[in-house]
Design an enzyme around this catalytic site. Structure first.
Site, PDB file in Angstrom:
ATOM      1  N   GLY A  45      -2.612   4.150  -1.645  1.00 25.28           N
ATOM      2  CA  GLY A  45      -3.343   4.442  -0.468  1.00 25.28           C
ATOM      3  C   GLY A  45      -2.392   4.595   0.717  1.00 25.28           C
ATOM      4  O   GLY A  45      -1.009   4.378   0.573  1.00 25.28           O
ATOM      5  N   LEU A  46      -2.844   5.058   1.687  1.00 21.90           N
ATOM      6  CA  LEU A  46      -1.976   5.553   2.916  1.00 21.90           C
ATOM      7  C   LEU A  46      -1.353   3.904   3.362  1.00 21.90           C
ATOM      8  O   LEU A  46      -1.843   2.989   3.433  1.00 21.90           O
ATOM      9  CB  LEU A  46      -2.890   6.251   4.089  1.00 21.90           C
ATOM     10  CG  LEU A  46      -3.559   7.433   3.734  1.00 21.90           C
ATOM     11  CD1 LEU A  46      -4.372   8.113   4.852  1.00 21.90           C
ATOM     12  CD2 LEU A  46      -2.075   8.482   3.660  1.00 21.90           C
ATOM     13  N   SER A  47      -0.404   4.306   4.360  1.00 25.60           N
ATOM     14  CA  SER A  47       0.190   3.307   4.992  1.00 25.60           C
ATOM     15  C   SER A  47      -0.840   2.571   5.977  1.00 25.60           C
ATOM     16  O   SER A  47      -1.479   3.543   6.713  1.00 25.60           O
ATOM     17  CB  SER A  47       1.517   3.741   5.821  1.00 25.60           C
ATOM     18  OG  SER A  47       1.973   2.605   6.707  1.00 25.60           O
ATOM     19  N   GLY A  48      -0.943   1.285   5.956  1.00 13.72           N
ATOM     20  CA  GLY A  48      -1.965   0.810   6.698  1.00 13.72           C
ATOM     21  C   GLY A  48      -3.371   0.737   6.233  1.00 13.72           C
ATOM     22  O   GLY A  48      -4.389   0.168   6.630  1.00 13.72           O
ATOM     23  N   SER A  49      -3.392   0.907   4.983  1.00 17.14           N
ATOM     24  CA  SER A  49      -4.924   1.009   4.256  1.00 17.14           C
ATOM     25  C   SER A  49      -5.154  -0.374   3.684  1.00 17.14           C
ATOM     26  O   SER A  49      -6.126  -0.608   3.264  1.00 17.14           O
ATOM     27  CB  SER A  49      -4.923   1.971   3.075  1.00 17.14           C
ATOM     28  OG  SER A  49      -3.676   1.865   2.093  1.00 17.14           O
ATOM     29  N   GLY A  50      -4.099  -1.136   3.629  1.00 15.71           N
ATOM     30  CA  GLY A  50      -4.211  -2.650   3.138  1.00 15.71           C
ATOM     31  C   GLY A  50      -3.702  -2.826   1.759  1.00 15.71           C
ATOM     32  O   GLY A  50      -4.038  -4.086   1.565  1.00 15.71           O
ATOM     33  N   SER A  52      -0.538  -3.906   0.840  1.00 13.37           N
ATOM     34  CA  SER A  52       0.016  -5.364   0.770  1.00 13.37           C
ATOM     35  C   SER A  52      -0.781  -6.523   1.062  1.00 13.37           C
ATOM     36  O   SER A  52      -0.566  -7.611   0.199  1.00 13.37           O
ATOM     37  CB  SER A  52       1.262  -5.257   1.859  1.00 13.37           C
ATOM     38  OG  SER A  52       2.186  -4.449   1.374  1.00 13.37           O
ATOM     39  N   SER A 119       2.606   5.638  -3.184  1.00 13.89           N
ATOM     40  CA  SER A 119       2.526   6.706  -4.376  1.00 13.89           C
ATOM     41  C   SER A 119       1.669   7.740  -4.041  1.00 13.89           C
ATOM     42  O   SER A 119       0.650   7.971  -4.653  1.00 13.89           O
ATOM     43  CB  SER A 119       2.225   5.832  -5.621  1.00 13.89           C
ATOM     44  OG  SER A 119       1.149   4.979  -5.469  1.00 13.89           O
TER      45      SER A 119
END
Length: 205
Positions: A45-50, A52, A119
């Site tokens: 998913g996009l950066s900031g999608s959660g 991690s 990815s």
């Protein structure tokens, strides 16, 4: 014309002569010893999608339930194994390929490995999926809208990308190709961490 270094030539020669060595202990025996079904859980998913945050929460829940797990996170990997790679499309592909190979080795060892990587390209994720047996690869798509991800911007990356400071940033100057056949789809703007983890666990069971 640039000549290959002796080291590069030596590595190439060795690779061409390499023969797979079969171990006495099989993958099935390792999984039986750990009493679990080894899997690769791939969060994209996009950066900031959660990614991690949810990966870490999932890891904690599985660990508390006596599962043998390991977490591979995109930023962490770029501090070591993939610190020689940039953000070009070619380097991104190599980044995902290496992670896929590492994850496959961990699954062979009987572990449940959780991977949290943007990815962005479908073909790269498909290559990783092809490394695993049917049912071992679980793709989790965090389908969180760009505006939500950008409003979070925990690392200030979107701001830098909008300013042109960061090039090749997924969602801004580079594309993100959404999965079409992910086993789990979660919108973290409407699903909290606990519910997101439950959705993934349901798919595993």
């Amino acid at each position: 014309m640039n000549k290959k270094s002796p080291y590069e030539v030596k590595c190439t020669d060795l690779a061409s002569d390499a023969v797979w060595h079969h171990s006495t202990i099989t993958n099935e025996m390792r999984a039986d010893r750990l009493n679990q079904c080894p899997k690769c859980i791939w969060l994209t998913g996009l950066s900031g999608s959660g990614k991690s945050t949810i990966a870490n929460a999932l890891d904690a829940v599985l660990f508390e339930n006596n599962a043998a797990t390991f977490l591979l996170d995109g930023d962490n990997i770029r501090h070591g194994l993939n610190k020689d790679l940039g953000m070009s499309e070619k380097d991104r592909a190599e980044n995902i390929r290496r992670i896929g190979e590492v994850a496959r080795l961990m699954v062979d060892a009987g572990l449940i490995v959780i991977c949290a990587f943007i990815s962005p390209y479908q073909r790269d994720r498909q290559i990783v999926r092809s490394m695993f047996k049917h049912g071992q690869f679980v793709e989790v798509f965090l389908d969180t809208p760009l505006n939500v991800c950008e409003s979070r911007d925990p690392k200030g990356l979107y701001k830098k990308a909008r300013q042109g400071v960061i090039k090749n940033f997924t969602g801004i100057s580079d594309p993100y190709e959404a999965p079409e056949t992910a086993e789990v789809v979660i919108n973290t703007s409407s699903s909290n961490i606990e519910d997101s983890v439950k959705a993934i666990l349901k798919a595993l069971n």
